[in-house]
Design a protein around this motif. Structure first.
Motif, mmCIF file in Angstrom:
data_model
loop_
_atom_site.group_PDB
_atom_site.id
_atom_site.type_symbol
_atom_site.label_atom_id
_atom_site.label_comp_id
_atom_site.label_asym_id
_atom_site.label_seq_id
_atom_site.Cartn_x
_atom_site.Cartn_y
_atom_site.Cartn_z
ATOM 1 N N ARG B 241 0.524 -0.723 -0.035
ATOM 2 C CA ARG B 241 -0.019 -0.327 0.040
ATOM 3 C C ARG B 241 0.900 1.222 -0.145
ATOM 4 O O ARG B 241 1.994 1.466 0.782
ATOM 5 N N GLY B 242 0.601 2.113 -0.565
ATOM 6 C CA GLY B 242 0.949 3.507 -0.748
ATOM 7 C C GLY B 242 0.083 4.951 -0.882
ATOM 8 O O GLY B 242 -0.572 4.249 -1.452
ATOM 9 N N GLN B 243 0.225 5.195 0.414
ATOM 10 C CA GLN B 243 -0.766 6.261 1.006
ATOM 11 C C GLN B 243 -0.232 7.570 0.485
ATOM 12 O O GLN B 243 0.949 7.748 0.230
ATOM 13 N N LEU B 244 -1.205 8.920 -0.413
ATOM 14 C CA LEU B 244 -0.395 10.357 -0.639
ATOM 15 C C LEU B 244 -1.316 11.312 -0.493
ATOM 16 O O LEU B 244 -2.762 11.020 -0.099
ATOM 17 N N LEU B 245 -1.019 11.849 -0.088
ATOM 18 C CA LEU B 245 -1.514 13.320 -0.103
ATOM 19 C C LEU B 245 -1.455 14.266 -1.305
ATOM 20 O O LEU B 245 -0.256 14.192 -1.069
ATOM 21 N N VAL B 246 -2.343 14.607 -1.582
ATOM 22 C CA VAL B 246 -2.891 15.749 -2.317
ATOM 23 C C VAL B 246 -2.427 17.014 -1.951
ATOM 24 O O VAL B 246 -4.090 17.320 -1.306
ATOM 25 N N PHE B 247 -1.851 18.145 -2.252
ATOM 26 C CA PHE B 247 -2.307 19.500 -1.619
ATOM 27 C C PHE B 247 -2.616 20.626 -2.871
ATOM 28 O O PHE B 247 -2.046 20.448 -3.745
ATOM 29 N N ASP B 248 -3.533 21.754 -1.934
ATOM 30 C CA ASP B 248 -4.190 22.725 -3.005
ATOM 31 C C ASP B 248 -3.354 23.376 -3.928
ATOM 32 O O ASP B 248 -1.793 22.921 -4.191
ATOM 33 N N VAL B 321 -4.894 20.498 2.231
ATOM 34 C CA VAL B 321 -5.010 18.811 1.556
ATOM 35 C C VAL B 321 -6.220 18.797 1.023
ATOM 36 O O VAL B 321 -7.293 19.187 1.230
ATOM 37 N N THR B 322 -5.858 18.970 -0.483
ATOM 38 C CA THR B 322 -7.094 18.317 -1.463
ATOM 39 C C THR B 322 -8.199 17.079 -1.237
ATOM 40 O O THR B 322 -8.588 16.481 -1.460
ATOM 41 N N ALA B 323 -6.995 16.124 -1.443
ATOM 42 C CA ALA B 323 -7.046 14.880 -1.461
ATOM 43 C C ALA B 323 -6.405 13.752 -0.386
ATOM 44 O O ALA B 323 -4.895 13.812 -1.133
ATOM 45 N N VAL B 324 -6.951 12.454 -0.521
ATOM 46 C CA VAL B 324 -5.652 11.775 0.418
ATOM 47 C C VAL B 324 -6.187 10.343 0.226
ATOM 48 O O VAL B 324 -7.894 9.889 -0.378
ATOM 49 N N TYR B 325 -5.325 10.081 -0.801
ATOM 50 C CA TYR B 325 -5.629 8.663 -1.507
ATOM 51 C C TYR B 325 -5.003 7.477 -1.196
ATOM 52 O O TYR B 325 -3.612 7.789 -0.349
ATOM 53 N N ALA B 326 -4.906 5.890 -1.013
ATOM 54 C CA ALA B 326 -3.876 5.153 -1.773
ATOM 55 C C ALA B 326 -4.323 4.098 -2.147
ATOM 56 O O ALA B 326 -5.362 4.245 -3.078
ATOM 57 N N GLY B 327 -3.362 3.884 -3.005
ATOM 58 C CA GLY B 327 -2.847 2.500 -4.020
ATOM 59 C C GLY B 327 -2.377 1.420 -3.339
ATOM 60 O O GLY B 327 -1.150 2.037 -2.626
ATOM 61 N N LEU B 328 -2.801 0.495 -3.535
ATOM 62 C CA LEU B 328 -1.545 -0.750 -3.972
ATOM 63 C C LEU B 328 -1.404 -1.300 -4.949
ATOM 64 O O LEU B 328 -1.462 -1.204 -6.038
ATOM 65 N N ARG B 329 0.370 -1.383 -4.823
ATOM 66 C CA ARG B 329 1.204 -1.764 -6.191
ATOM 67 C C ARG B 329 1.713 -3.761 -5.910
ATOM 68 O O ARG B 329 1.216 -4.420 -4.848
ATOM 69 N N ALA B 330 1.596 -3.676 -6.980
ATOM 70 C CA ALA B 330 1.730 -5.295 -7.281
ATOM 71 C C ALA B 330 3.360 -5.920 -6.865
ATOM 72 O O ALA B 330 3.925 -6.456 -7.684
ATOM 73 N N ALA B 331 3.530 -6.617 -5.830
ATOM 74 C CA ALA B 331 4.903 -6.570 -5.241
ATOM 75 C C ALA B 331 4.669 -8.553 -5.374
ATOM 76 O O ALA B 331 3.668 -9.235 -5.267
ATOM 77 N N THR B 332 5.660 -8.960 -6.080
ATOM 78 C CA THR B 332 5.776 -10.560 -6.152
ATOM 79 C C THR B 332 7.089 -10.479 -5.394
ATOM 80 O O THR B 332 7.347 -12.312 -5.383
ATOM 81 N N GLY B 333 8.474 -10.353 -4.854
ATOM 82 C CA GLY B 333 8.552 -10.945 -4.307
ATOM 83 C C GLY B 333 10.139 -10.525 -5.128
ATOM 84 O O GLY B 333 10.714 -11.073 -4.727
#
Lengths: 400, 473
Positions: B241-248, B321-333
């Motif tokens: 998981r990668g959480q991100l903050l987007v600023f104004d 802050v205008t947006a907060v979101y999280a994405g998942l990247r596909a790690a396979t080792g």
């Protein structure tokens, strides 16, 4: 702007925002013979936020009635109120870039009055973690959905939680119930507050939003420190206002740190010659009548500006101390007819102190109780004693 | 050419009516593969479990068009990122996908990081990037005046860019559909019955059975699960998981480059980057999870981001802050993509596509089609793709609300609906009537930016919803 066809125009006074403050300013100025007074409103209908406040509390009117009356008064006085017209930036110190269905314009004014209002901080701005489900509203979006677009329970949600402790939380509850939505609870961070017709969790905090696709609940920590999930499919974040200062900021108008609105003097002059600011743009929400009074009050200084009066210097800064969250005006360039300050919390009969460079200009015990959701208007006789060459004036509220 | 969201799938049971190739997963990679296949006279289906394209990892990445300077030299990823980056830059120019070549700075905050920079420059050179240069502390201060105290120097990587991560897969999907690909949304595949040497595969989906001669797995986070459906167990996807903050947008003036952390023993750290929309992004965190749906943000994650952001760019934290979101990247080792062709199954797995997948997407499309050919697919002659021109969401490029000629032709482009992002009624109308229309308000936001601004719908939300529902009805 790309392409040709940008219309260059000139007016005497350009008012940005046709809410209570902007309309009152325009009405007074047009009636006083300020020349061409033009009000730009980005919405399709003028009137501002009261348009979707279907409740009393606007003098003898409901919000929509109040809004219509304010528009009529401005138009009748001779102001030109244009709707669906967006001011998108500045092309010069007193020249605004405008987008409208009729095309692009650059409007140069002899005086600009900013009355762009305020908005509630979003869930993101409040850094409320969790998933990103549908069903998350601000009061503004909720009221517009219900009052302007007729949305009801089927399209809003069945069971809502309202977050916030300002008076607007009560309005959100009322709007939800009018739309047929059950209000499960109000989550208020403050330990005390007015009674509401629904359960209120006081001293509680929203920790997280839960739900995939659609909201399924909000995780709340109560005053006793315990955590629980409130089941709901809708959450309304209310209050926590921030001035809509985009145009002010892009125009280089310095802001006050505490209010995040333009720093103005007692005549609502900003630090940019020819640019005034009034209403909720100055600090977030006050009642419409307060904003309208500021709109009327700005007229004298605007007329003086049109008549060639010099723009005063920065003046003496006014800063908040003790339990004062913010003060308006933010600079003193002469005696102030009114002063508005907002306590940061509840205090019983607090002591108000005004100091400049260690010299006490005023000290008095305020009668009764002050609270965070209501502004205080202290007496202003002392403003005549401010040393114009001195340091900042500090206004404090302290426990007696 | 069709896009379906409900009802039974087209009948593929009669002899000769099966799809030639079916790509499962309409993220940026699946869309790119489908687009590449659309160049040939093939019957192609693009099948997606959710209601829109790019709904998984693709919609929530860091939106950087990488040079691949820091890839593992000699890896497949290194090659495809390098090639894909060039291809996407050219494609963006051709189709109007916003790209800003802002360049990157790998900022060193301690002696150890400073000492690592020459090694990173050498690695970049081995990846074919000889344009990196060292910047000392004073030079760095001049390049980034708002940087926090204590930065000792940086490695400048001139060609790194920021790109619109939403328009890119949309352009691919639009072009694929316009060139004849069938896009089936809301169509999760539940079982696969592999076909024999002469018989097509049968995909059992929630909307019926789909027959196809060749099959591509572009399932992102679920690539391992789809492999299992055809009996392959080559790797496991661990969601990171990668959480991100987007600023104004007011923060945009604080930063000029992509500010990358120097990778070290303590993990990769967070970056600060401008977005093509004129915001500033802070993130991502890196948390290995086991739940492939855990796309929520956490209080700890946001606190950690803010602490790191405050050190890198202190003034950033003063902005809204205008947006907060999280994405998942596909790690396979593995430090590389997991791409495998299985000729006996007429099947290609495009797995383990990490955050570089956006950059590599076009090269991944080409590479996958080559693998399909090796697997026995007859490609036939090439034909031109339908030309597409995407609406611009980039702040550095002309937007309709400022286009006098366009407004004169169509006043709907002069009617701003979403004021924070300056989205006009004309753009919303166009998105709702487009080749791959949005299924939800979030889909509309990714196509127009409506409701994506600082007010998050306080002013425009009700109007935008009304426009959306009017169309949906």
């Amino acid at each position: 702007m790309t392409g040709g066809g940008v219309v260059e125009r000139a007016v005497d006074v350009l008012v940005v925002g046709a809410g209570p403050a902007g309309l009152a300013a325009a009405a007074r100025l047009a009636a006083a013979g300020a020349g061409r007074v033009e009000v730009l409103e980005r919405e399709r209908t003028a009137g501002g936020v009261p348009r979707h406040c279907a409740r009393g509390g606007f003098g003898a009117f409901t919000g929509p009635g109040y809004a219509r009356r304010a528009v009529r008064a401005a138009v009748r006085a001779g102001a030109v109120v244009r709707t669906g017209v967006g001011a998108t930036g500045w092309a010069g110190p007193l020249t605004l870039e405008v987008t409208a269905p009729t095309g692009l314009e650059r409007i140069t004014a002899r005086a600009v009055v900013l009355a762009t209002g305020a908005r509630e901080r979003s869930r993101s701005a409040r850094l409320v973690p969790g998933s990103r489900p549908a069903g998350v509203f601000s009061t503004g979006e909720l009221q517009q959905s219900v009052e302007l677009f007729g949305l009801r329970r089927e399209r809003i949600g069945r069971r809502a939680v309202v977050v916030g402790s300002e008076p607007v939380a009560r309005h959100a509850v009322r709007t939800l119930r009018r739309a047929g939505v059950t209000v499960a609870a109000v989550v208020s961070e403050r330990p005390r507050g007015a009674r509401l017709p629904v359960p209120v969790l006081r001293g509680a905090r929203v920790l997280e939003l839960v739900g995939r696709g659609r909201l399924s609940g909000v995780l709340v920590r109560g005053a006793d420190g315990r955590t629980g999930l409130l089941r709901c499919d809708t959450v309304v974040f209310t209050g926590d206002w921030i001035p809509d200062h985009e145009l002010a900021r892009t125009g280089g108008v310095p802001l006050d740190r505490a209010t995040r609105g333009p720093a103005v003097d007692p005549a609502f002059r900003t630090c940019v010659p020819g640019v005034f600011a009034v209403g909720n743009l100055l600090r977030g929400v006050e009642p419409a009548v307060v904003a309208a009074a500021e709109g009327r009050a700005v007229a004298d200084a605007v007329l003086a500006r049109l008549a060639g009066a010099p723009w005063p210097g920065p003046g003496v800064p006014v800063t908040a101390g003790g339990a004062v969250r913010w003060v308006s005006p933010h600079r003193l360039t002469g005696p102030a007819p009114t002063l508005l300050l907002r306590p940061s919390g509840r205090l019983l009969r607090p002591v108000l102190t005004v100091e400049q460079d260690g010299r006490v200009l005023h000290e008095a015990r305020l009668p009764g109780r002050v609270d965070a959701h209501r502004s205080v208007r202290p007496p202003t006789g002392w403003t005549a004693d401010v040393d114009p060459a001195g340091g900042p004036v500090v206004i404090r509220l302290d426990k007696p | 050419m069709s896009v379906t969201r409900r009802g039974a799938l087209p009948d593929t049971s009669a002899p000769g009516t099966a799809y030639d190739v079916t790509v499962v997963g309409a993220g940026v990679v699946g869309c790119a593969i489908a687009r590449e296949l659309a160049r040939r006279s093939l019957r192609v289906a693009l099948v997606e479990a959710s209601g829109d394209i790019g709904e998984g990892s693709s919609k929530a990445n860091t939106a950087i068009l990488h040079t691949g300077f820091d890839a593992v030299p000699g890896s497949l990823e290194a090659r495809l990122v390098r090639e894909g980056g060039r291809m996407l830059a050219a494609y963006a120019r051709e189709t109007g996908i916003p790209v800003e070549p802002v360049g990157a700075l790998l900022v060193a905050w301690d002696e150890e990081q400073l000492a690592a920079l020459p090694r990173l420059a050498a690695k970049a050179a081995r990846n074919g990037h000889h344009g990196t240069r060292f910047v000392d502390a004073a030079g760095l201060r001049a390049l980034e005046p708002h940087l926090g105290p204590g930065a000792l120097g940086a490695l400048a990587v001139p060609d790194e860019s920021v790109v619109c991560p939403w328009t890119t897969p949309l352009a691919y999907a639009t072009q694929a559909v316009q060139s004849g690909v069938d896009l089936h949304l809301d169509c999760p595949v539940e079982k696969v019955r592999p076909g024999g040497p002469a018989a097509p595969h049968r995909l059992i989906t929630r909307r019926g059975v789909l027959r196809t001669r060749f099959l591509v797995n572009a399932c992102g986070l679920y690539a391992d699960a789809f492999d299992a459906l055809v009996g392959r167990y080559d790797f496991t996807v661990t969601p990171r998981r990668g959480q991100l903050l987007v600023f104004d947008k007011f923060a945009r003036g604080l930063v000029r480059h992509i500010l990358l952390p120097v990778p070290g023993a303590l993990g990769k750290g967070v970056l600060i980057a401008p977005t093509v929309y004129g915001n500033v992004m802070l993130g991502p965190t890196a948390e290995d999870l086991d739940d492939k749906t855990a796309t929520g943000s956490t209080a700890e994650g946001l606190d950690a981001l803010r602490a790191q952001g405050r050190r890198i760019l202190p003034a950033l934290l003063d902005e809204e802050v205008t947006a907060v979101y999280a994405g998942l990247r596909a790690a396979t080792g593995a430090e590389d993509y997991r791409i495998a062709a299985h000729p006996e199954l007429r099947y290609v797995t495009v797995g383990g596509i990490r955050s570089t997948g956006l950059t590599a997407s076009l090269a991944l499309g080409r590479h996958t089609v080559e693998l399909l050919a090796d697997t026995g697919l007859e490609l036939g002659p090439e034909r031109p793709l339908a030309p597409v021109s995407m609406p611009n969401l980039g702040e550095a490029f002309p937007r309709p609300y400022r286009d006098a000629a366009r407004i004169a032709r169509d006043p709907a482009y002069g009617e701003i609906v979403c004021h924070c992002e300056r989205v006009t009624r004309g753009e919303i109308r166009d998105a709702l009537a487009s080749t791959v229309p949005p299924a939800t308000l979030d889909g509309l936001r990714r196509r127009t930016r409506a409701r994506a601004g600082r007010c998050q719908g306080f002013s425009c939300g009700a109007t935008v919803r009304a426009l959306f529902e009017e169309r949906a009805r």
